[in-house]
Write an enzyme that holds these catalytic residues in place. Structure first.
Site, short mmCIF file in Angstrom:
data_model
loop_
_atom_site.label_atom_id
_atom_site.label_comp_id
_atom_site.label_asym_id
_atom_site.label_seq_id
_atom_site.Cartn_x
_atom_site.Cartn_y
_atom_site.Cartn_z
N GLU A 193 61.61 64.25 29.64
CA GLU A 193 59.89 64.46 29.55
C GLU A 193 59.25 63.36 30.38
O GLU A 193 58.42 63.84 31.17
CB GLU A 193 59.66 64.24 28.27
CG GLU A 193 59.99 65.29 27.37
CD GLU A 193 61.43 64.97 26.63
OE1 GLU A 193 62.18 64.04 27.12
OE2 GLU A 193 61.66 65.51 25.58
N HIS A 252 39.26 64.55 1.70
CA HIS A 252 38.78 66.06 1.66
C HIS A 252 39.88 67.03 2.09
O HIS A 252 39.34 67.98 2.48
CB HIS A 252 37.59 65.97 2.43
CG HIS A 252 36.31 65.23 1.90
ND1 HIS A 252 35.61 65.55 1.10
CD2 HIS A 252 36.11 63.75 1.98
CE1 HIS A 252 34.88 64.86 0.59
NE2 HIS A 252 35.04 63.73 1.21
N LYS A 306 62.07 52.97 29.05
CA LYS A 306 63.28 51.99 28.74
C LYS A 306 64.29 52.51 29.76
O LYS A 306 64.99 51.53 30.31
CB LYS A 306 63.62 51.77 27.14
CG LYS A 306 64.86 50.81 27.23
CD LYS A 306 65.08 50.56 25.81
CE LYS A 306 66.35 49.67 25.46
NZ LYS A 306 66.65 49.53 24.18
N LYS A 327 68.79 67.04 22.66
CA LYS A 327 68.67 66.63 24.20
C LYS A 327 69.38 67.45 24.89
O LYS A 327 69.07 67.92 25.97
CB LYS A 327 68.81 65.31 24.35
CG LYS A 327 67.45 64.33 24.09
CD LYS A 327 67.60 62.98 24.76
CE LYS A 327 66.73 61.87 23.93
NZ LYS A 327 67.23 60.43 24.22
N GLY A 351 63.14 51.01 21.57
CA GLY A 351 62.06 51.56 21.99
C GLY A 351 60.92 51.67 20.94
O GLY A 351 59.84 51.45 21.48
N ARG A 352 61.28 51.70 19.93
CA ARG A 352 60.32 51.75 18.75
C ARG A 352 59.77 50.27 18.55
O ARG A 352 58.82 50.38 17.48
CB ARG A 352 60.45 52.71 17.58
CG ARG A 352 61.93 52.11 17.21
CD ARG A 352 62.50 53.15 16.10
NE ARG A 352 63.94 52.83 15.27
CZ ARG A 352 65.05 53.32 16.16
NH1 ARG A 352 65.04 53.81 17.42
NH2 ARG A 352 66.11 52.90 15.68
N GLU A 383 62.80 57.07 12.81
CA GLU A 383 63.87 56.93 13.59
C GLU A 383 64.96 55.74 13.33
O GLU A 383 65.99 55.80 13.57
CB GLU A 383 63.46 56.84 15.17
CG GLU A 383 64.21 57.14 16.30
CD GLU A 383 63.73 57.29 17.67
OE1 GLU A 383 63.52 56.16 18.03
OE2 GLU A 383 63.56 58.35 18.02
O1 F6P Z 1 64.99 60.14 22.16
C1 F6P Z 1 64.34 58.92 21.48
C2 F6P Z 1 63.87 57.79 22.29
O2 F6P Z 1 65.32 57.12 22.79
C3 F6P Z 1 63.24 56.79 21.63
O3 F6P Z 1 63.97 56.05 20.82
C4 F6P Z 1 62.53 56.04 22.74
O4 F6P Z 1 61.43 55.49 22.18
C5 F6P Z 1 62.10 57.32 23.57
O5 F6P Z 1 63.27 58.20 23.44
C6 F6P Z 1 61.79 57.04 24.98
O6 F6P Z 1 63.01 56.65 25.59
P1 F6P Z 1 62.89 55.87 26.92
O7 F6P Z 1 61.66 54.75 26.73
O8 F6P Z 1 63.99 55.43 27.54
O9 F6P Z 1 62.07 56.87 28.06
#
Ligand code: F6P
Length: 545
Positions: free
Chosen positions: A216, A388, A210, A508, A271-272, A357
């Site tokens: 990452e 199990h 987003k 972060k 995002g979620r 979240e």
């Molecule tokens: O760090 C949490 C978050 O902001 C989530 O809410 C989101 O889904 C994820 O990181 C990834 O964010 P992006 O789509 O901006 O890379």
């Protein structure tokens, strides 16, 4: 937008609910079923293809009335209307919350600050459909003229879990001539494993973020680009092997992806809550635009149900209220989600982000400490594996663990009698959890007295049963929308902002500060606590540079 949350525990509706809970506290599910033999049929609700049986819960029809009164008092109706109207109900980020617009049919009008967003949504869907068809048909070729045989989605959080969960859930509908992989972890093993057996000439990367600033994802995308260029040797190859999904055109361009290969979305999609936006591009390539459209239809059916149905018969609202009942009045700390469908193996992980979240908050919309415990720890694995492993604790442990059992009438594959066995287990578990086995029953079986306590099952463990005809794209959309709206319902009762995620920021920021401390040539001066300082020194001493 200012929303002043109701101090719910001070309202007569909450006090009546709490009083009612005390009157039910000593009653076993066995008694409740004896008192009302029809409850297995009456304490159910249907929404689109979903059938919810909530009869195996510690509640009566009266409880539902009390819970609904609480929801009304908390302003759930008004908040639902505000969400659908595009008001800025994500107060702390001053944003609209409009995942429902992602599945609104063409011609509907949903405005955000005066702008109708529905044509924008359909414009991007059309672009996704066109691109997906080209990749699937072999019309979109790699730089050297070869067909795309592997699609690697790079993203994290909502930009990974949603498409990955849905890809796994709908695997039987996917194009098996293309390999799909999902890379999220900054641990290099993830991108290494995803690419080590792929051919760069046949690989397409979908960089999903987003913000397009998530460290990452940018690290993985950068490594993927290096891998591609090492294989193909020509920087021009990026144009045929990289597309981006983002709201941030500037950063996408800065990374080197042409805006023609960018699929946009908007800040009003959390995002979620985003895998039915362009974030679902890799999913659409996998299952095809038609199935993706069916899935959107499923989301839409539950959106309409949630918006238009009185709370007594409103499936997501009831699920939300039953959760509040256990977390806030019975002290439950976790929520198990137990899908009896192997393809739903990522569903609990997906729900972890969606629920934890969203509702893992300790201050209200107005910044006051919350009055009640908020979001539970969500966990689970597909049945029957869990049976199990950890079901022992569910049956005989000391904790109260409300559980959602999710099952399907029809299997994906006709493999012997497996589906009958699976569903027999599905049904047996909720029965055993609810009714248990008394000491008298155990004794009557001739069990030695010393063993009776060990072989007795107290029962009275609450479950919801969610049943649907089959795990189709449409049903998946319905299921996800039901949980999305369950989250909103609970957030409104707790008076919190279910759509921000400030809690991820501190870690972060600290990681950004620590990276140079790990990599600097000369030992840096460290100003953390003594534990973190010592651990950094230990890492530096062993670091492979
Ligand atoms: O760090 C949490 C978050 O902001 C989530 O809410 C989101 O889904 C994820 O990181 C990834 O964010 P992006 O789509 O901006 O890379």
């Amino acid at each position: 937008m200012t929303i002043t949350p109701v101090r719910i525990t001070e309202t007569p509706e909450w006090k009546a609910l709490a009083e009612h809970q005390r009157s039910l506290a000593g009653r076993h599910l066995r008694e409740l079923f004896d008192a009302d033999p029809a409850r297995g049929e009456t304490m159910t609700v249907d929404a689109a293809d979903l059938h919810l049986d909530y009869s195996k819960n510690r509640l009566t029809p009266e409880t539902v009335q009390f819970l609904v009164a609480v929801a009304e008092r908390a302003g759930l109706r008004e908040r639902i209307d505000a969400m659908f109207a595009g008001e800025h109900i994500n107060v702390t980020e001053d944003r609209a919350v409009l995942h429902v617009a992602l599945r609104a049919p063409e011609g509907t009008r949903i405005t955000v600050d005066g702008h109708d967003v529905v044509p924008d949504v359909h414009g991007i869907l059309a672009k996704m459909r066109d691109f997906s068809r080209r990749v699937r048909s072999g019309d979109w070729l790699g730089h050297t003229g070869r067909r795309i045989r592997a699609v690697v989605n790079i993203g994290i959080g909502g930009s990974d879990l949603g498409p990955k969960m849905a890809y796994e859930a709908l695997k039987d509908r996917t194009d098996r001539s293309i390999v799909f992989r999902f890379v999220s972890n900054v641990d290099g093993s993830d991108i290494w494993e995803a690419t080590c057996d792929l051919d760069p000439a046949e690989t397409l990367f979908v960089v999903s973020s987003k913000t397009f600033t998530t460290s990452e994802t940018i690290a993985n995308a950068t490594t993927a680009r290096e891998w591609l260029l090492a294989g193909l040797g020509d920087p021009a190859a990026v144009a045929r092997h990289f597309v981006a999904v983002s709201t941030n055109a500037e950063k996408v361009q800065e990374f080197g992806i042409d805006l023609g290969s960018m699929f946009g979305f908007w800040d009003w999609v959390g995002g979620r809550y985003s895998y039915d936006s362009a974030i679902g591009l890799s999913l659409m390539i996998a299952i095809g635009p038609e199935a993706f459209g069916e899935m959107l239809g499923g989301f839409r059916a539950i959106d309409e149900h949630f918006r238009d149905t009185p709370f007594e018969r409103n499936l997501p609202a009831l699920m939300g209220l039953i959760g509040v009942w256990y977390y806030d009045l019975w002290g439950a700390e976790t929520q198990a989600v137990l899908p009896y469908d192997h393809y739903l193996s990522w569903f609990p992980d997906y729900l972890q982000q969606l629920e934890m979240e969203s509702n893992g908050k300790s201050v209200t919309l107005s910044g006051e400490p919350v009055e009640l415990p908020t979001g539970p720890v969500v966990w689970g694995t597909p049945g029957t594996n869990g049976q199990h492993a950890y079901y022992q604790l569910l049956h005989q442990g000391t904790r109260l663990v409300p559980a959602d059992f999710i099952g399907f009438l029809r299997p994906h594959h006709r493999v012997g009698a497996h589906h009958d066995m699976l569903m027999a287990n599905f049904l047996a578990q909720t029965e055993a959890l609810a009714f248990g086995k008394t000491a008298e029953e155990v004794e009557a079986e001739g069990v030695p007295p010393a063993q009776v306590p060990h072989r007795t099952f107290s029962g009275n463990h609450p479950t919801n049963t969610l049943l649907a005809p089959a795990l189709t794209p449409r049903v998946l959309g319905e299921l996800v929308a039901a949980y999305e709206h369950r989250v909103l319902t609970q957030g409104v009762i707790w008076g919190i902002d279910s759509f921000d995620q400030w809690g991820v920021e501190l870690g972060k920021a600290l990681a950004q500060r620590i990276v140079p401390e790990l990599t600097a040539e000369a030992a840096p001066e460290l100003h953390h606590d003594s534990s973190t300082n010592a651990l950094i020194r230990r890492y530096r001493a062993a670091r492979v540079g």
